[in-house]
Design an enzyme around this catalytic site. Sequence first.
Site, PDB file in Angstrom:
ATOM      1  CG  HIS A   8      -0.290  -0.416   2.484  1.00 55.67           C
ATOM      2  ND1 HIS A   8       0.000  -1.735   2.764  1.00 55.67           N
ATOM      3  CD2 HIS A   8       0.202   0.317   3.517  1.00 55.67           C
ATOM      4  CE1 HIS A   8       0.603  -1.801   3.952  1.00 55.67           C
ATOM      5  NE2 HIS A   8       0.750  -0.573   4.411  1.00 55.67           N
ATOM      6  CB  CYS A  63       7.467  -1.346   0.237  1.00 56.39           C
ATOM      7  SG  CYS A  63       9.189  -1.605   0.696  1.00 56.39           S
ATOM      8  N   GLY A  64       7.352   1.351   1.351  1.00 59.42           N
ATOM      9  CA  GLY A  64       7.672   2.619   2.011  1.00 59.42           C
ATOM     10  C   GLY A  64       9.165   2.917   2.009  1.00 59.42           C
ATOM     11  CB  THR A  65      11.861   1.643   3.981  1.00 63.81           C
ATOM     12  OG1 THR A  65      11.525   0.249   4.050  1.00 63.81           O
ATOM     13  CG2 THR A  65      11.217   2.386   5.134  1.00 63.81           C
ATOM     14  N   GLY A  66      11.594   0.433   0.927  1.00 62.81           N
ATOM     15  CA  GLY A  66      12.341  -0.462   0.030  1.00 62.81           C
ATOM     16  C   GLY A  66      13.035  -1.584   0.785  1.00 62.81           C
ATOM     17  N   GLY A  68      11.856  -3.778   3.433  1.00 67.32           N
ATOM     18  CA  GLY A  68      11.147  -5.047   3.685  1.00 67.32           C
ATOM     19  C   GLY A  68      11.069  -5.906   2.436  1.00 67.32           C
ATOM     20  CG  MET A  69       8.302  -5.030  -0.580  1.00 64.03           C
ATOM     21  SD  MET A  69       7.317  -4.261  -1.882  1.00 64.03           S
ATOM     22  CE  MET A  69       6.478  -5.670  -2.588  1.00 64.03           C
ATOM     23  CG  HIS A  96      30.387  -1.854  -8.241  1.00 63.06           C
ATOM     24  ND1 HIS A  96      31.112  -1.263  -7.230  1.00 63.06           N
ATOM     25  CD2 HIS A  96      30.729  -1.207  -9.384  1.00 63.06           C
ATOM     26  CE1 HIS A  96      31.871  -0.294  -7.746  1.00 63.06           C
ATOM     27  NE2 HIS A  96      31.649  -0.237  -9.058  1.00 63.06           N
ATOM     28  NE  ARG A 130      37.663  -4.352  -8.407  1.00 61.66           N
ATOM     29  CZ  ARG A 130      37.812  -3.296  -9.209  1.00 61.66           C
ATOM     30  NH1 ARG A 130      38.305  -3.447 -10.424  1.00 61.66           N
ATOM     31  NH2 ARG A 130      37.474  -2.088  -8.795  1.00 61.66           N
TER      32      ARG A 130
END
Length: 147
Positions: A8, A63-66, A68-69, A96, A130
């Site tokens: 949401h 999501c809100g913070t990125g 959890g997902m 990288h 590398r």
Amino acid sequence: MIGIACDHGGYELKLEIIKYLEKKGLEYKDFGCNGESVDYPHYARKVGQAILDGECDKGILVCGTGFGMSIVANKFKGIRCAPCYDEETAKQAKEHSNVNVLALPAAYLSTSKAIQIMRVWVASEFLGGRYSERLQMIADVEKENMK
Ligand code: RB5
């Protein structure tokens, strides 16, 4: 094919991202949610599974913070997911770490910034060399710790 999902907190931004993908003719599959209050693990999981099944080759999670997902997505073997807050981190995530799932923190980004981050992530190229060796080390950890 990009698998896209949100909770949401990320729904409004997901709609804007979808508008952009459609405008650019980029193929995507939307795994929900539809704006209702949900538990993000179920939706991150749908994209993770779609990548494992070969239905999608990359993903975008909103999501809100990125956080959890991305934690959920990283439980899938072969998925390298990172929350990106700006263009620089998006570029480096691809160059990288060959990040194949981008997590976007809707609570901290304007729509235009989020779209710019996504564009940079899509356009950037993995540098190999590398960095490939380091990805192999990640794969070794997966082999030891995941079924
Ligand atoms: C939703 O309440 C919030 O926890 C979620 O959007 C996300 O920020 C989790 O990482």
